[in-house]
Enzyme design. Structure first.
Site, PDB file in Angstrom:
ATOM      1  N   LYS A  41       0.907  -1.123  -0.017  1.00 48.95           N
ATOM      2  CA  LYS A  41       0.084  -0.071   0.257  1.00 48.95           C
ATOM      3  C   LYS A  41       0.946   1.427   0.318  1.00 48.95           C
ATOM      4  O   LYS A  41       0.441   2.476  -0.569  1.00 48.95           O
ATOM      5  CB  LYS A  41      -0.772   0.058   0.988  1.00 48.95           C
ATOM      6  CG  LYS A  41      -1.672  -0.924   1.503  1.00 48.95           C
ATOM      7  CD  LYS A  41      -2.559  -0.672   1.939  1.00 48.95           C
ATOM      8  CE  LYS A  41      -2.446  -2.045   3.604  1.00 48.95           C
ATOM      9  NZ  LYS A  41      -3.500  -1.423   5.013  1.00 48.95           N
ATOM     10  N   GLU A  96       7.129   2.551  -6.660  1.00 49.27           N
ATOM     11  CA  GLU A  96       7.318   1.751  -5.233  1.00 49.27           C
ATOM     12  C   GLU A  96       8.000   2.818  -4.342  1.00 49.27           C
ATOM     13  O   GLU A  96       7.949   4.115  -4.316  1.00 49.27           O
ATOM     14  CB  GLU A  96       8.652   0.969  -5.232  1.00 49.27           C
ATOM     15  CG  GLU A  96       9.033  -0.125  -3.781  1.00 49.27           C
ATOM     16  CD  GLU A  96       8.058  -0.967  -3.117  1.00 49.27           C
ATOM     17  OE1 GLU A  96       6.712  -0.674  -3.012  1.00 49.27           O
ATOM     18  OE2 GLU A  96       8.325  -1.610  -3.457  1.00 49.27           O
ATOM     19  N   ASP A  97       7.215   2.731  -2.840  1.00 53.26           N
ATOM     20  CA  ASP A  97       7.454   4.182  -1.918  1.00 53.26           C
ATOM     21  C   ASP A  97       8.857   3.786  -1.620  1.00 53.26           C
ATOM     22  O   ASP A  97       9.638   4.998  -1.725  1.00 53.26           O
ATOM     23  CB  ASP A  97       7.006   3.769  -0.660  1.00 53.26           C
ATOM     24  CG  ASP A  97       6.278   2.134  -0.355  1.00 53.26           C
ATOM     25  OD1 ASP A  97       6.815   1.083  -0.504  1.00 53.26           O
ATOM     26  OD2 ASP A  97       5.853   1.670   1.404  1.00 53.26           O
ATOM     27  N   ASP A 100      14.772  -0.559  -0.154  1.00 55.74           N
ATOM     28  CA  ASP A 100      15.447  -1.105   1.323  1.00 55.74           C
ATOM     29  C   ASP A 100      16.685  -2.180   0.419  1.00 55.74           C
ATOM     30  O   ASP A 100      17.762  -1.990   0.738  1.00 55.74           O
ATOM     31  CB  ASP A 100      14.680  -1.698   2.428  1.00 55.74           C
ATOM     32  CG  ASP A 100      15.563  -1.513   3.215  1.00 55.74           C
ATOM     33  OD1 ASP A 100      16.702  -1.232   3.239  1.00 55.74           O
ATOM     34  OD2 ASP A 100      15.125  -2.049   4.433  1.00 55.74           O
ATOM     35  N   LYS A 128      16.640   3.626  -0.434  1.00 59.06           N
ATOM     36  CA  LYS A 128      17.654   3.637   1.531  1.00 59.06           C
ATOM     37  C   LYS A 128      18.387   2.544   0.922  1.00 59.06           C
ATOM     38  O   LYS A 128      18.367   1.296   0.635  1.00 59.06           O
ATOM     39  CB  LYS A 128      16.069   3.431   2.442  1.00 59.06           C
ATOM     40  CG  LYS A 128      17.040   2.818   3.581  1.00 59.06           C
ATOM     41  CD  LYS A 128      16.029   3.206   4.657  1.00 59.06           C
ATOM     42  CE  LYS A 128      15.408   1.391   4.714  1.00 59.06           C
ATOM     43  NZ  LYS A 128      14.267   1.835   5.643  1.00 59.06           N
ATOM     44  N   PHE A 149      14.425   4.225   9.818  1.00 63.75           N
ATOM     45  CA  PHE A 149      13.149   4.203   9.332  1.00 63.75           C
ATOM     46  C   PHE A 149      12.166   4.506   8.772  1.00 63.75           C
ATOM     47  O   PHE A 149      12.402   6.206   9.904  1.00 63.75           O
ATOM     48  CB  PHE A 149      12.396   2.837  10.553  1.00 63.75           C
ATOM     49  CG  PHE A 149      11.563   2.202   9.368  1.00 63.75           C
ATOM     50  CD1 PHE A 149      11.656   1.115   9.304  1.00 63.75           C
ATOM     51  CD2 PHE A 149      10.053   2.229  10.069  1.00 63.75           C
ATOM     52  CE1 PHE A 149      10.853   0.617   8.691  1.00 63.75           C
ATOM     53  CE2 PHE A 149       9.154   1.757   9.441  1.00 63.75           C
ATOM     54  CZ  PHE A 149       9.621   0.408   8.876  1.00 63.75           C
ATOM     55  N   ARG A 162       1.179   6.602   7.858  1.00 65.29           N
ATOM     56  CA  ARG A 162       0.888   6.379   6.281  1.00 65.29           C
ATOM     57  C   ARG A 162       0.040   7.268   6.034  1.00 65.29           C
ATOM     58  O   ARG A 162       1.098   7.830   5.035  1.00 65.29           O
ATOM     59  CB  ARG A 162       0.104   5.191   6.477  1.00 65.29           C
ATOM     60  CG  ARG A 162       0.660   4.140   4.393  1.00 65.29           C
ATOM     61  CD  ARG A 162      -0.561   3.158   4.360  1.00 65.29           C
ATOM     62  NE  ARG A 162      -0.318   2.483   5.024  1.00 65.29           N
ATOM     63  CZ  ARG A 162       1.105   1.411   4.606  1.00 65.29           C
ATOM     64  NH1 ARG A 162       1.787   1.306   3.551  1.00 65.29           N
ATOM     65  NH2 ARG A 162       0.887   0.130   4.772  1.00 65.29           N
TER      66      ARG A 162
HETATM   67  P1  IMP Z   1      13.125  -4.789   0.298  1.00 67.20           P
HETATM   68  O1  IMP Z   1      12.035  -5.818  -0.267  1.00 67.20           O
HETATM   69  O2  IMP Z   1      14.113  -4.742   1.537  1.00 67.20           O
HETATM   70  O3  IMP Z   1      13.537  -3.426  -0.770  1.00 67.20           O
HETATM   71  O4  IMP Z   1      11.574  -3.704   1.126  1.00 67.20           O
HETATM   72  C1  IMP Z   1      10.849  -3.188   0.504  1.00 67.20           C
HETATM   73  C2  IMP Z   1       9.284  -2.980   1.745  1.00 67.20           C
HETATM   74  O5  IMP Z   1       9.632  -2.769   2.608  1.00 67.20           O
HETATM   75  C3  IMP Z   1       8.848  -1.450   1.457  1.00 67.20           C
HETATM   76  O6  IMP Z   1       8.249  -1.539   0.246  1.00 67.20           O
HETATM   77  C4  IMP Z   1       8.041  -1.265   2.320  1.00 67.20           C
HETATM   78  O7  IMP Z   1       7.494  -1.314   2.498  1.00 67.20           O
HETATM   79  C5  IMP Z   1       9.661  -1.682   3.488  1.00 67.20           C
HETATM   80  N1  IMP Z   1       9.812  -0.901   4.525  1.00 67.20           N
HETATM   81  C6  IMP Z   1      11.720  -0.549   4.333  1.00 67.20           C
HETATM   82  N2  IMP Z   1      12.335   0.045   4.448  1.00 67.20           N
HETATM   83  C7  IMP Z   1      10.969   0.754   5.130  1.00 67.20           C
HETATM   84  C8  IMP Z   1      10.754   2.041   5.834  1.00 67.20           C
HETATM   85  O8  IMP Z   1      11.821   2.984   6.342  1.00 67.20           O
HETATM   86  N3  IMP Z   1       9.932   2.674   6.511  1.00 67.20           N
HETATM   87  C9  IMP Z   1       8.706   1.898   5.875  1.00 67.20           C
HETATM   88  N4  IMP Z   1       8.684   0.978   5.391  1.00 67.20           N
HETATM   89  C10 IMP Z   1       9.872   0.910   4.619  1.00 67.20           C
HETATM   90 MG    MG Z   2       5.921  -1.148   0.189  1.00 65.42          MG
END
Ligand code: IMP
Ligand code: MG
Length: 173
Positions: A41, A96-97, A100, A128, A149, A162
């Protein structure tokens, strides 16, 4: 022990970057059939603002993947909601938001490619950097942060914060 929120990116700056990215997308996709595919979301506010700044007849759709866990393998397993618009032959930008580790975006990119999209690019609000495991090309990116975070403007911490209009970083207190 709790957390306090410290403002990191104010809404005015978000708005400015959204407009700049929208303009780049307009130039890159003029005359093409573009579909923005948001990952639910976290993408909702970013995608809604971005889509309204792109003066092309774009379409939008969404998918959802089970969050955080072990290695994601392309396939149905982690996909909890699929897109509904046929993407065969379409130009797609995944929205995508935050990226990470890179697992989620990599996984979603594979899924979209497998649907026969003509091209697949990525657009993220925040890159990030610290914990990246999977290299993934970010074609459009609004902000880069080293670590921490973040919440607000779609980003949540256990579904909290959110809907805040600005982006904050959580600090231990
Ligand atoms: P990844 O698969 O590790 O790249 O994670 C991505 C997902 O983790 C994002 O779509 C977010 O939902 C969540 N996420 C990672 N870091 C943060 C953060 O700093 N705040 C909120 N959600 C995060
Ligand atoms: Mg996400």
């Amino acid at each position: 022990m709790g957390y306090r929120k410290e403002i990191l990116i104010p809404k005015e700056l978000i708005r400015k970057r959204v407009k700049e990215i929208a303009e780049k997308i307009r130039m890159d996709y003029e005359g093409k059939e573009l579909v923005l595919v948001g990952i639910l979301k976290g993408c909702v506010f970013f995608l809604a603002d971005l889509a309204r700044e792109i003066p092309l007849s774009i379409k939008i759709d969404f998918l959802r993947v089970a969050s955080y866990g072990s290695e994601m393998v392309p396939g149905k397993a982690n996909l909890t909601k699929d897109v509904e618009i046929p993407l065969n032959g379409k130009h797609v930008i995944i929205v995508e938001d935050i990226v990470d580790t890179g697992q989620t975006l990599n996984y979603v990119k594979e899924i979209i490619k497998n649907k026969g999209a003509e091209s697949v690019k990525t657009c993220v609000l925040i890159d990030k950097l610290e914990r990246r495991e999977k290299e993934v090309e970010l074609d459009y990116c609004a902000f880069k942060v080293e670590k921490g975070f973040l919440v607000g403007y779609g980003l949540d911490y256990n579904e909290e914060n959110r809907c805040l209009p600005d982006i904050y970083i959580l600090k231990e207190e």
